[in-house]
Write an enzyme that holds these catalytic residues in place. Sequence first.
Site, PDB file in Angstrom:
ATOM      1  CB  CYS A  73      -1.002  -0.041   1.162  1.00 55.71           C
ATOM      2  SG  CYS A  73      -2.405   1.084   0.943  1.00 55.71           S
TER       3      CYS A  73
ATOM      4  CG  HIS B 190      -4.053  -3.862   2.066  1.00 53.49           C
ATOM      5  ND1 HIS B 190      -3.255  -3.457   3.120  1.00 53.49           N
ATOM      6  CD2 HIS B 190      -4.590  -2.730   1.561  1.00 53.49           C
ATOM      7  CE1 HIS B 190      -3.312  -2.140   3.242  1.00 53.49           C
ATOM      8  NE2 HIS B 190      -4.115  -1.673   2.307  1.00 53.49           N
TER       9      HIS B 190
ATOM     10  CD  GLU C 215      -2.241  -6.684   4.591  1.00 52.30           C
ATOM     11  OE1 GLU C 215      -2.425  -5.512   4.941  1.00 52.30           O
ATOM     12  OE2 GLU C 215      -1.641  -6.985   3.529  1.00 52.30           O
TER      13      GLU C 215
END
Length: 212
Positions: free
Chosen positions: A84, A193, A195
Amino acid sequence: MAERKKVTVLDYGSGNVRSAVRALEAAGAEVTLSAKPDDILNCDGLFVPGVGAYAAVMQALNDVGAIRWIGRRIAGGRPVLGICVGHQIFFEEGVEHGVRTPGMGEWPGTVELLKAPVVPHMGWNTVTPPEGSKLFKGIENERFYFVHSYAVQEWNFDVAQPKMLPPQVTWSEHGVPFVAGVENGPLCALQFHPEKSGEAGAQLLRNWLETL
């Protein structure tokens, strides 16, 4: 059983890093959350998160002295993965509300407001990775989770030395095409992202750990 790779998640006050720690642990890494120079320099892989404004992230990184140590890792060919705003800082500069903030300058390009009917770009989107991508191996056609209003929308990379391989660039589109990822030797970075990207994101993190 293979030894787990040691990954440091850079802890400089950027948003919720616990999801990144959990995702990396689930992918098989031994994770340390730290901003200590020894932990930044001596891990197998450094994960640089980033949430919020470009200028604020650069200031926070400078405040803990991390810019110097990240640069030293890259110069030494040690793997780094930015996410990001932690992806955006590796470009030349960021422009927010008319204010220009210098970045680390590893790659050419300006991070600026997306030229799209709706910002932020929030939600799942496809990407177009280059042939031979190590990060996207086996997940070339998957969707990933984005939350951002700013991005690099032009890529002009001149290889100064003929023997240098140009970075591999992954693109996505929201209103306009933008850089969604870069793989450049030890330095990789992603606008989205992983994750928060389900199984596709988990596989990408496993792919990164395999390169360490």
